[in-house]
Design a protein around this motif. Sequence first.
Motif, PDB file in Angstrom:
ATOM      1  N   ASP A   1       0.833  -1.204   0.000  1.00 47.32           N
ATOM      2  CA  ASP A   1       0.000   0.000   0.000  1.00 47.32           C
ATOM      3  C   ASP A   1       0.870   1.257   0.000  1.00 47.32           C
ATOM      4  OD1 ASP A   1      -2.052  -1.763   0.168  1.00 47.32           O
ATOM      5  OD2 ASP A   1      -2.832  -1.058   2.089  1.00 47.32           O
ATOM      6  N   GLY A   2       0.407   2.285  -0.693  1.00 51.65           N
ATOM      7  CA  GLY A   2       1.133   3.549  -0.725  1.00 51.65           C
ATOM      8  C   GLY A   2       0.689   4.393  -1.903  1.00 51.65           C
ATOM      9  N   ILE A   3       1.281   5.557  -2.000  1.00 55.69           N
ATOM     10  CA  ILE A   3       1.064   6.441  -3.142  1.00 55.69           C
ATOM     11  C   ILE A   3       2.332   6.426  -3.987  1.00 55.69           C
ATOM     12  CG2 ILE A   3       0.780   8.865  -3.847  1.00 55.69           C
ATOM     13  CD1 ILE A   3      -1.061   9.216  -1.440  1.00 55.69           C
ATOM     14  N   TYR A   4       2.158   6.239  -5.285  1.00 57.33           N
ATOM     15  CA  TYR A   4       3.282   6.098  -6.203  1.00 57.33           C
ATOM     16  C   TYR A   4       3.182   7.189  -7.265  1.00 57.33           C
ATOM     17  CZ  TYR A   4       3.672   1.571  -3.932  1.00 57.33           C
ATOM     18  OH  TYR A   4       3.805   0.576  -2.985  1.00 57.33           O
ATOM     19  N   ILE A   5       4.313   7.851  -7.573  1.00 59.27           N
ATOM     20  CA  ILE A   5       4.293   8.948  -8.548  1.00 59.27           C
ATOM     21  C   ILE A   5       5.374   8.744  -9.604  1.00 59.27           C
ATOM     22  CG2 ILE A   5       3.236  10.657  -7.038  1.00 59.27           C
ATOM     23  CD1 ILE A   5       6.009  11.762  -6.423  1.00 59.27           C
ATOM     24  N   TRP A   6       5.013   9.064 -10.839  1.00 62.99           N
ATOM     25  CA  TRP A   6       5.921   9.010 -11.977  1.00 62.99           C
ATOM     26  C   TRP A   6       5.841  10.329 -12.753  1.00 62.99           C
ATOM     27  CZ3 TRP A   6       2.799   4.879 -10.728  1.00 62.99           C
ATOM     28  CH2 TRP A   6       3.361   3.597 -10.650  1.00 62.99           C
ATOM     29  N   GLY A   7       6.946  10.737 -13.331  1.00 59.66           N
ATOM     30  CA  GLY A   7       6.932  11.782 -14.347  1.00 59.66           C
ATOM     31  C   GLY A   7       7.048  11.129 -15.704  1.00 59.66           C
ATOM     32  N   GLY A   8       6.649  11.836 -16.738  1.00 63.24           N
ATOM     33  CA  GLY A   8       6.782  11.239 -18.055  1.00 63.24           C
ATOM     34  C   GLY A   8       6.193  12.068 -19.168  1.00 63.24           C
ATOM     35  N   GLU A   9       6.336  11.551 -20.357  1.00 63.21           N
ATOM     36  CA  GLU A   9       5.657  12.074 -21.546  1.00 63.21           C
ATOM     37  C   GLU A   9       5.625  10.936 -22.552  1.00 63.21           C
ATOM     38  OE1 GLU A   9       5.691  16.192 -22.710  1.00 63.21           O
ATOM     39  OE2 GLU A   9       6.484  15.599 -24.667  1.00 63.21           O
ATOM     40  N   THR A  10       4.549  10.184 -22.541  1.00 58.81           N
ATOM     41  CA  THR A  10       4.430   9.012 -23.400  1.00 58.81           C
ATOM     42  C   THR A  10       4.069   9.424 -24.831  1.00 58.81           C
ATOM     43  OG1 THR A  10       2.097   8.748 -22.805  1.00 58.81           O
ATOM     44  CG2 THR A  10       3.729   7.574 -21.447  1.00 58.81           C
ATOM     45  N   THR A  11       4.018   8.439 -25.701  1.00 60.56           N
ATOM     46  CA  THR A  11       3.670   8.678 -27.099  1.00 60.56           C
ATOM     47  C   THR A  11       2.529   7.746 -27.498  1.00 60.56           C
ATOM     48  OG1 THR A  11       5.294   7.055 -27.895  1.00 60.56           O
ATOM     49  CG2 THR A  11       6.029   9.340 -27.676  1.00 60.56           C
ATOM     50  N   VAL A  12       1.831   8.124 -28.564  1.00 64.03           N
ATOM     51  CA  VAL A  12       0.745   7.309 -29.111  1.00 64.03           C
ATOM     52  C   VAL A  12       0.882   7.287 -30.628  1.00 64.03           C
ATOM     53  CG1 VAL A  12      -1.749   7.028 -29.356  1.00 64.03           C
ATOM     54  CG2 VAL A  12      -0.807   7.932 -27.215  1.00 64.03           C
ATOM     55  N   LYS A  13       0.896   6.086 -31.213  1.00 59.69           N
ATOM     56  CA  LYS A  13       0.845   5.976 -32.669  1.00 59.69           C
ATOM     57  C   LYS A  13      -0.620   6.033 -33.086  1.00 59.69           C
ATOM     58  CE  LYS A  13       5.170   3.730 -33.804  1.00 59.69           C
ATOM     59  NZ  LYS A  13       5.837   2.701 -34.629  1.00 59.69           N
ATOM     60  N   LEU A  14      -0.938   7.011 -33.894  1.00 56.08           N
ATOM     61  CA  LEU A  14      -2.342   7.280 -34.213  1.00 56.08           C
ATOM     62  C   LEU A  14      -2.813   6.514 -35.439  1.00 56.08           C
ATOM     63  CD1 LEU A  14      -2.332  11.145 -33.675  1.00 56.08           C
ATOM     64  CD2 LEU A  14      -3.147   9.396 -32.088  1.00 56.08           C
ATOM     65  N   PRO A  15      -4.080   6.082 -35.444  1.00 52.55           N
ATOM     66  CA  PRO A  15      -4.658   5.510 -36.664  1.00 52.55           C
ATOM     67  C   PRO A  15      -4.860   6.604 -37.702  1.00 52.55           C
ATOM     68  CG  PRO A  15      -6.339   5.795 -34.999  1.00 52.55           C
ATOM     69  CD  PRO A  15      -5.031   6.141 -34.344  1.00 52.55           C
ATOM     70  N   GLU A  16      -5.336   6.202 -38.866  1.00 50.02           N
ATOM     71  CA  GLU A  16      -5.466   7.162 -39.968  1.00 50.02           C
ATOM     72  C   GLU A  16      -6.417   8.304 -39.623  1.00 50.02           C
ATOM     73  OE1 GLU A  16      -6.581   7.231 -44.741  1.00 50.02           O
ATOM     74  OE2 GLU A  16      -6.137   5.347 -43.710  1.00 50.02           O
ATOM     75  N   ASN A  17      -7.498   7.997 -38.938  1.00 49.26           N
ATOM     76  CA  ASN A  17      -8.469   9.028 -38.558  1.00 49.26           C
ATOM     77  C   ASN A  17      -8.698   8.995 -37.054  1.00 49.26           C
ATOM     78  OD1 ASN A  17      -9.250  10.049 -41.266  1.00 49.26           O
ATOM     79  ND2 ASN A  17      -9.931   7.927 -41.547  1.00 49.26           N
ATOM     80  N   PRO A  18      -7.756   9.544 -36.287  1.00 46.37           N
ATOM     81  CA  PRO A  18      -7.899   9.514 -34.827  1.00 46.37           C
ATOM     82  C   PRO A  18      -9.126  10.297 -34.385  1.00 46.37           C
ATOM     83  CG  PRO A  18      -6.142  11.013 -35.471  1.00 46.37           C
ATOM     84  CD  PRO A  18      -6.555  10.284 -36.705  1.00 46.37           C
TER      85      PRO A  18
END
Length: 384
Positions: free
Chosen positions: A266-283
């Motif tokens: 149990d606890g509070i967990y923190i992350w920093g980040g900047e993820t990416t997404v590969k988009l379909p043709e018509n997101p």
Amino acid sequence: MQAAKQLLELYNLGLNAVKGDNAVYNALMAQGTQESCHVIAIGKAAEAMYQGVERYLDKDIKSALLISKYGHFSPELLAERRLIALEAAHPIPAESSLLAGQTLLHYLKHLPAKEPILFLISGGASSLCEVLEEGWSLEKLQLATQAKLADGASIAEINHMRKQLSKIKGGKLWQFISERPVACLLISDVQTDDPALIGSGLLFPAPPQREFTWQIVASNPQMLSAIQAANVANVVTEIKLMPEFLAGEAEEEAKSCVELLKAQPDGIYIWGGETTVKLPENPECGGRNQHFALAAAIALENNPEITLLCAATDGTDGVTEDTGALVDGQTVARGRLENLDPIDCLRRADAGTFLAASGDLLHTGPTGTNVMDLVIALKTSCPT
């Protein structure tokens, strides 16, 4: 409800620790300088950063030019007659971005010789302000940017492209500054806090022998440290800063975080980040934080122990007006009640539609900062 309240309090505490007005004011106070100057603020945090200078210098601001994203200026600032405020497009540059670039060059050209300039740079500057090299058109720039975004390119990869086609990025702006002394305060929206990547490096690298000082005044690690050190009344469990920076594909990063959480105490967990997404043709509707949150919700289905918040720090996620989402073990069930399939929504890059239906979207409006993204999760074996 108690879990969601705790996570939202920590999110807001983190934002307050890196807001542009206080970050800039504190930096100027620490430097101890009181020199009148011209101010140029470019980025999503332009107004907040300018407010920090205004609080410190007041009437010693000789003139000011502010460039920010549409909707990121207050009516009060837009009504202020002693400054120029321009709104422009983000994340895809538009005619407004080129107008902002030309306005910047015109402003620099007509400043009195040898008078100091203070630049305030934050994320978003790359798209908001542009002057193109010969052979590049706005249409070509837009297509190149859209292709990079659709392919899940990192901010470093996108900014590298922009430096090649710009007359002002990658330190090229110096050719328009003349011999004026320059200082720069930056809010970092990149993992390494490299000033050459923030706003595609308008002033970096600087020419040798130039009178130039600069400082990072707010960053993702500063925000995470503030959250970890939080003394919040409702938080009675340990806050653990995770060493992993979340920079991969959003769906995979979300699954990894959930699997890790399931194995943790149990606890509070923190992350920093900047993820990416590969988009379909018509997101469709969503952004990387909403995509991450929905993928996490799928992995959390029927798990009563974990609540997770994934949000941007600038107030907007992707091309939406939402900031991210706060999900739990019942998110998927709530969305399915509205006849939506979470896996299909992920496939179509339509996480925002599902999370709106499940009631889990977060909306803050512009926050006055931009230090990438934040994930906060609460695990408790005795959920309330």
